[in-house]
Write a protein that holds these residues in place. Structure first.
Motif, PDB file in Angstrom:
ATOM      1  N   THR A 539       0.820  -1.216   0.000  1.00 47.26           N
ATOM      2  CA  THR A 539       0.000   0.000   0.000  1.00 47.26           C
ATOM      3  C   THR A 539       0.848   1.258   0.000  1.00 47.26           C
ATOM      4  OG1 THR A 539      -1.677  -1.198   1.272  1.00 47.26           O
ATOM      5  CG2 THR A 539      -1.861   1.193   1.222  1.00 47.26           C
ATOM      6  N   VAL A 540       1.986   1.222   0.656  1.00 49.34           N
ATOM      7  CA  VAL A 540       2.752   2.441   0.915  1.00 49.34           C
ATOM      8  C   VAL A 540       4.024   2.555   0.072  1.00 49.34           C
ATOM      9  CG1 VAL A 540       3.949   3.746   2.715  1.00 49.34           C
ATOM     10  CG2 VAL A 540       1.850   2.513   3.260  1.00 49.34           C
ATOM     11  N   LEU A 541       4.775   1.482  -0.058  1.00 48.82           N
ATOM     12  CA  LEU A 541       6.112   1.575  -0.659  1.00 48.82           C
ATOM     13  C   LEU A 541       6.122   2.054  -2.111  1.00 48.82           C
ATOM     14  CD1 LEU A 541       8.012  -1.446   0.932  1.00 48.82           C
ATOM     15  CD2 LEU A 541       8.314   0.976   1.375  1.00 48.82           C
ATOM     16  N   PRO A 542       5.170   1.646  -2.975  1.00 46.23           N
ATOM     17  CA  PRO A 542       5.203   2.193  -4.347  1.00 46.23           C
ATOM     18  C   PRO A 542       5.117   3.714  -4.375  1.00 46.23           C
ATOM     19  CG  PRO A 542       3.814   0.251  -4.260  1.00 46.23           C
ATOM     20  CD  PRO A 542       4.172   0.575  -2.850  1.00 46.23           C
ATOM     21  N   ARG A 543       4.281   4.293  -3.501  1.00 44.95           N
ATOM     22  CA  ARG A 543       4.183   5.760  -3.438  1.00 44.95           C
ATOM     23  C   ARG A 543       5.494   6.372  -2.979  1.00 44.95           C
ATOM     24  NH1 ARG A 543      -0.308   6.122   0.731  1.00 44.95           N
ATOM     25  NH2 ARG A 543       0.452   8.282   0.865  1.00 44.95           N
ATOM     26  N   LEU A 544       6.134   5.720  -2.004  1.00 44.66           N
ATOM     27  CA  LEU A 544       7.397   6.254  -1.491  1.00 44.66           C
ATOM     28  C   LEU A 544       8.514   6.136  -2.528  1.00 44.66           C
ATOM     29  CD1 LEU A 544       7.342   4.919   2.194  1.00 44.66           C
ATOM     30  CD2 LEU A 544       6.685   7.180   1.346  1.00 44.66           C
ATOM     31  N   ILE A 545       8.475   5.086  -3.363  1.00 42.67           N
ATOM     32  CA  ILE A 545       9.487   4.954  -4.423  1.00 42.67           C
ATOM     33  C   ILE A 545       9.340   6.086  -5.435  1.00 42.67           C
ATOM     34  CG2 ILE A 545      10.224   3.513  -6.367  1.00 42.67           C
ATOM     35  CD1 ILE A 545       9.505   1.064  -4.658  1.00 42.67           C
ATOM     36  N   ASN A 546       8.093   6.403  -5.792  1.00 40.53           N
ATOM     37  CA  ASN A 546       7.859   7.527  -6.710  1.00 40.53           C
ATOM     38  C   ASN A 546       8.319   8.839  -6.080  1.00 40.53           C
ATOM     39  OD1 ASN A 546       6.740   5.924  -8.705  1.00 40.53           O
ATOM     40  ND2 ASN A 546       4.652   6.107  -7.877  1.00 40.53           N
ATOM     41  N   LEU A 547       8.049   9.006  -4.779  1.00 41.21           N
ATOM     42  CA  LEU A 547       8.479  10.225  -4.089  1.00 41.21           C
ATOM     43  C   LEU A 547       9.996  10.328  -4.082  1.00 41.21           C
ATOM     44  CD1 LEU A 547       7.717  12.707  -2.337  1.00 41.21           C
ATOM     45  CD2 LEU A 547       7.803  11.195  -0.337  1.00 41.21           C
ATOM     46  N   ALA A 548      10.664   9.187  -3.941  1.00 36.56           N
ATOM     47  CA  ALA A 548      12.127   9.190  -3.900  1.00 36.56           C
ATOM     48  C   ALA A 548      12.725   9.678  -5.202  1.00 36.56           C
ATOM     49  CB  ALA A 548      12.634   7.787  -3.570  1.00 36.56           C
ATOM     50  N   GLN A 549      12.055   9.433  -6.314  1.00 41.07           N
ATOM     51  CA  GLN A 549      12.580   9.899  -7.606  1.00 41.07           C
ATOM     52  C   GLN A 549      12.660  11.422  -7.664  1.00 41.07           C
ATOM     53  OE1 GLN A 549      13.938   7.706  -9.720  1.00 41.07           O
ATOM     54  NE2 GLN A 549      13.363   6.275  -8.060  1.00 41.07           N
ATOM     55  N   HIS A 550      11.685  12.089  -7.036  1.00 37.54           N
ATOM     56  CA  HIS A 550      11.737  13.566  -6.968  1.00 37.54           C
ATOM     57  C   HIS A 550      12.923  14.003  -6.108  1.00 37.54           C
ATOM     58  CE1 HIS A 550       7.889  14.066  -8.970  1.00 37.54           C
ATOM     59  NE2 HIS A 550       7.363  13.158  -8.152  1.00 37.54           N
ATOM     60  N   HIS A 551      13.157  13.300  -4.988  1.00 35.68           N
ATOM     61  CA  HIS A 551      14.283  13.646  -4.128  1.00 35.68           C
ATOM     62  C   HIS A 551      15.610  13.421  -4.852  1.00 35.68           C
ATOM     63  CE1 HIS A 551      11.415  12.605  -0.582  1.00 35.68           C
ATOM     64  NE2 HIS A 551      11.335  13.885  -0.893  1.00 35.68           N
ATOM     65  N   ILE A 552      15.709  12.332  -5.604  1.00 36.18           N
ATOM     66  CA  ILE A 552      16.954  12.010  -6.319  1.00 36.18           C
ATOM     67  C   ILE A 552      17.246  13.047  -7.397  1.00 36.18           C
ATOM     68  CG2 ILE A 552      17.975  10.346  -7.924  1.00 36.18           C
ATOM     69  CD1 ILE A 552      16.546   8.155  -6.268  1.00 36.18           C
ATOM     70  N   SER A 553      16.195  13.491  -8.064  1.00 35.20           N
ATOM     71  CA  SER A 553      16.390  14.472  -9.154  1.00 35.20           C
ATOM     72  C   SER A 553      16.874  15.817  -8.629  1.00 35.20           C
ATOM     73  CB  SER A 553      15.081  14.651  -9.931  1.00 35.20           C
ATOM     74  OG  SER A 553      14.068  15.199  -9.091  1.00 35.20           O
ATOM     75  N   LYS A 554      16.557  16.128  -7.372  1.00 33.29           N
ATOM     76  CA  LYS A 554      16.978  17.400  -6.786  1.00 33.29           C
ATOM     77  C   LYS A 554      18.359  17.322  -6.153  1.00 33.29           C
ATOM     78  CE  LYS A 554      12.289  18.937  -5.625  1.00 33.29           C
ATOM     79  NZ  LYS A 554      11.382  19.331  -4.518  1.00 33.29           N
ATOM     80  N   ASP A 555      18.842  16.118  -5.883  1.00 33.78           N
ATOM     81  CA  ASP A 555      20.086  15.933  -5.141  1.00 33.78           C
ATOM     82  C   ASP A 555      21.235  15.673  -6.109  1.00 33.78           C
ATOM     83  OD1 ASP A 555      22.067  15.417  -3.343  1.00 33.78           O
ATOM     84  OD2 ASP A 555      21.136  13.654  -2.434  1.00 33.78           O
ATOM     85  N   GLU A 556      21.984  16.729  -6.404  1.00 33.40           N
ATOM     86  CA  GLU A 556      23.084  16.594  -7.361  1.00 33.40           C
ATOM     87  C   GLU A 556      24.283  15.866  -6.752  1.00 33.40           C
ATOM     88  OE1 GLU A 556      24.076  20.454  -8.748  1.00 33.40           O
ATOM     89  OE2 GLU A 556      22.140  20.769  -9.755  1.00 33.40           O
ATOM     90  N   LYS A 557      24.430  15.924  -5.431  1.00 30.00           N
ATOM     91  CA  LYS A 557      25.609  15.339  -4.795  1.00 30.00           C
ATOM     92  C   LYS A 557      25.471  13.834  -4.594  1.00 30.00           C
ATOM     93  CE  LYS A 557      28.675  15.878  -0.783  1.00 30.00           C
ATOM     94  NZ  LYS A 557      28.918  16.627   0.474  1.00 30.00           N
ATOM     95  N   TRP A 558      24.353  13.413  -3.999  1.00 30.36           N
ATOM     96  CA  TRP A 558      24.179  12.007  -3.627  1.00 30.36           C
ATOM     97  C   TRP A 558      23.067  11.309  -4.402  1.00 30.36           C
ATOM     98  CZ3 TRP A 558      28.184  10.535  -1.007  1.00 30.36           C
ATOM     99  CH2 TRP A 558      28.812  11.404  -0.114  1.00 30.36           C
ATOM    100  N   GLY A 559      22.398  12.006  -5.294  1.00 32.44           N
ATOM    101  CA  GLY A 559      21.231  11.453  -5.984  1.00 32.44           C
ATOM    102  C   GLY A 559      21.521  10.154  -6.723  1.00 32.44           C
ATOM    103  N   SER A 560      22.575  10.136  -7.526  1.00 34.99           N
ATOM    104  CA  SER A 560      22.863   8.940  -8.325  1.00 34.99           C
ATOM    105  C   SER A 560      23.229   7.757  -7.430  1.00 34.99           C
ATOM    106  CB  SER A 560      24.001   9.225  -9.310  1.00 34.99           C
ATOM    107  OG  SER A 560      25.175   9.617  -8.608  1.00 34.99           O
ATOM    108  N   ARG A 561      23.950   8.028  -6.352  1.00 36.18           N
ATOM    109  CA  ARG A 561      24.328   6.940  -5.447  1.00 36.18           C
ATOM    110  C   ARG A 561      23.107   6.361  -4.740  1.00 36.18           C
ATOM    111  NH1 ARG A 561      28.840   7.294  -0.580  1.00 36.18           N
ATOM    112  NH2 ARG A 561      28.578   5.151   0.184  1.00 36.18           N
ATOM    113  N   ASN A 562      22.198   7.241  -4.291  1.00 39.45           N
ATOM    114  CA  ASN A 562      20.980   6.764  -3.631  1.00 39.45           C
ATOM    115  C   ASN A 562      20.091   6.007  -4.611  1.00 39.45           C
ATOM    116  OD1 ASN A 562      21.482   7.727  -1.001  1.00 39.45           O
ATOM    117  ND2 ASN A 562      20.777   9.784  -1.535  1.00 39.45           N
TER     118      ASN A 562
END
Length: 622
Positions: A539-562
């Motif tokens: 119920t929850v994790l697919p939404r959180l995975i999509n949310l993580a993509q927004h966080h990764i796109s904003k994070d130039e330093k650690w985004g690719s590693r995460n």
């Protein structure tokens, strides 16, 4: 078996300590007051020791034997309360002093002076016995402050001291010999008329007159009466049989009853031999005269040293001491050490006992009793340490630290009832931890929030270690040893356990969020979605995975590693996530989360951990 073990330990102490153990006909008493007599037997002074708070300090003395006293008038010889020593002179029961005078006159009639220096002390004692209440009242009011007289009426045992020599009268050998002759005379009279009975503790045949009608009071059990409570007691008709009264239903000689009572009270008076947990007092001892074996037993309970166990102030503890070896057990486990490697100086055949006591009105309830050898106990406790061993846990958690993780606010007073007994039995008998302990732990993880300033976290090293240990022991008991392959000390990147990998994924998603938004955000996905993600991941994790993509796109330093970390874990998961996780699977989820978090902040270059996982490990085991 309990009383027999205590009785046997009495003779071990007698052999080891000699004069420090009361001999037959004597007992140990906690004395509050000293009454000083002059050469005429008059009261010169009454003294007592007090602590800085003004509370009277009781001193231990070996005095003529004091049987358990009921509500009737029953005097003791040479050591008694002010009511018996002074009676009406203190405005208390006159019958008490009259009874005391009858007993003391009879005992002292057996005195035979064989040394000149004993005569003045004996004469002073005889004169003190003969004073009338009016004469005693004059002495007390003219020489003793009103405050002291008031304290005497409040209770507390008193002993007599001969002021010119400064010696206590109960140490006078002539007076002691009189007491011993009095006892022998009474016992010999019983032998001629009373039938023989078997003592259930010692197995000896003793006259019925030498059986204990009342068993000794046991003091210092948390929650019990301050005057003590009995382990053996019969106070209702429904408890008795064959028309017998009181403790004659469990025939025990006075000698054996005094012996086990002395030992149990002694163990409860020494901090290194007992620990108090919630409403239960746990007593433990080894049937050994070697101090380091006794200390090993105490260190298993992991109470902090006190008194004679303390190292010098300001000096570091000895890493080779028994206590420090126990404290470092989880670290030694990770280095591959076994119990026998770490404690080669202990005799594995030494017998070891653990007794759990709880108050029950004027009696004591036995919560559990365990007997084993140091070798058996050591191996089982070492297995407990192996099961607890997890990354971030650098010091062996104490029993109390484990139980505090189950309490609201981690307050010891909030530990749920019966949990301590269940945990003790599980560890000492090598059994799985109680399911109720695991349920309570998972409830606390779900309900608690992080408190970094206090070093408290929803899922820290101690809680993760407890979950790991519970799961390992449950599946090992079922014969399913595959769990040991999944539950390793550090992160298992090769595990195929779905619940474990879901926890690792949740840690990766949280890491992506905090790296992108910073640690100063009001709430992370752990704060908001832990309960739902661990119970209903689909119920929850697919939404959180999509949310993580927004966080990764904003994070130039650690985004690719995460992003790589997330993909590596997702590749190990099935295409459709489980809709529900059982409670045990939620435990696997929590361990996967914890170990993945720990892996983010571990360093192969020797840099210290400074994240919340590392801080939690340090705070929770300090």
């Amino acid at each position: 078996m309990i009383l027999q073990a205590l009785h046997a330990y009495y003779y071990k102490l007698l052999e080891q300590d000699g004069d420090s153990v009361p001999k037959d006909g004597y007992s140990e008493a906690a004395v509050s007051f000293e009454i000083h007599l002059d050469t005429d037997g008059q009261v010169l002074d009454i003294t007592s020791d007090t602590n800085p708070k003004g509370k009277t300090i009781k001193r231990s003395h070996k005095v003529p034997e004091q049987d358990k006293r009921s509500s009737n008038i029953y005097p003791y010889f040479l050591c008694d309360k002010g009511e018996y020593l002074f009676g009406g002179a203190l405005g208390m029961r006159a019958g008490c002093r009259k009874a005391l005078q009858i007993l003391w006159r009879e005992v002292l009639s057996y005195a035979a002076v064989d040394k000149a220096e004993s005569l003045p002390e004996l004469e002073a004692l005889l004169r003190f016995v003969e004073w009338t209440e009016e004469e005693l009242a004059d002495q007390l009011h003219s020489r003793i402050p009103e405050e002291t007289r008031t304290e005497l009426t409040g209770g507390g045992l008193c002993i007599l001291k001969y002021a010119p020599s400064g010696r206590f009268l109960h140490d006078n050998r002539t007076v002691q010999a009189a007491w011993e002759r009095y006892l022998r005379r009474n016992e010999s009279g019983a032998d001629d008329t009373d039938p023989l009975q078997t003592c259930l503790v010692s197995g000896e045949q003793v006259p019925a007159g030498e059986l204990a009608r009342l068993h000794p009071n046991i003091k210092n059990v948390i929650g019990a009466q301050s005057s003590g409570a009995a382990v053996v007691s019969f106070n209702k008709e429904s408890f008795v049989s064959y028309g017998k009264e009181q403790s004659y239903n469990a025939p025990t000689s006075k000698k054996a009853a005094d012996a086990y009572g002395y030992v149990l009270n002694k163990l409860l008076a020494v901090p290194r031999h007992h620990v108090r947990m919630n409403d239960m007092t746990v007593v433990f001892w080894a049937h050994s005269e070697l101090d380091h074996e006794q200390l090993f037993v105490a260190s298993l309970m992991q109470e902090e040293p006190s008194g004679e166990d303390e190292v010098g102030r300001g000096q570091p503890p000895d890493p080779d001491s028994i206590r420090e070896r126990v404290k470092s057990a989880v670290a030694r486990v990770r280095s591959g050490q076994e119990f026998r490697d770490t404690f080669a100086d202990l005799n594995p055949k030494t017998t070891y006992y653990v007794l759990g006591l709880s108050p029950n009105a004027a009696r004591l309830s036995v919560r559990f009793f365990y007997r084993g050898t140091l070798g058996e106990v050591g191996e089982k406790v070492w297995q407990h340490y192996k099961d607890l061993s997890i990354v971030g846990l650098e010091r062996t958690p104490t029993m109390r630290q484990l139980l505090r993780e189950l309490a609201v606010g981690r307050d010891s007073s909030n530990i749920p009832p019966n949990m301590e007994g269940q945990l003790f039995r599980s560890i000492l008998q090598g059994l799985p931890y109680s399911k109720s302990i695991f349920v309570q732990l998972m409830n606390r993880i779900r309900a608690d929030a992080d408190e970094p300033r206090k070093g408290l976290y929803k899922i820290g090293s101690v809680r993760a270690a407890m979950i790991k240990a519970y799961l390992l022991r449950v599946y090992r008991n079922k014969g399913q040893n595959t769990m040991e392959e999944d539950l390793t000390v550090a992160e298992n990147i090769h595990s195929n356990n779905v619940a474990y990998n879901l926890g690792r994924l949740f840690a990766c998603l949280e890491k992506a969020q905090t790296d992108a938004l910073g640690r100063g955000i009001n709430a992370t996905i752990r704060d908001r979605f832990w309960g739902a993600a661990s119970a209903s991941p689909a119920t929850v994790l697919p939404r959180l995975i999509n949310l993580a993509q927004h966080h990764i796109s904003k994070d130039e330093k650690w985004g690719s590693r995460n992003n790589k970390n997330i993909r590596d874990v997702v590749d190990l998961l099935p295409e459709s996530l489980p809709s529900r996780l059982t409670l045990e699977e939620q435990g696997m989820f929590a361990i996967g989360y914890y170990q993945k978090q720990a892996s983010f902040y571990s360093s192969t270059k020797g840099v210290d951990k400074t994240d919340e996982i590392g801080d939690a490990a340090k705070d929770e085991t300090s």
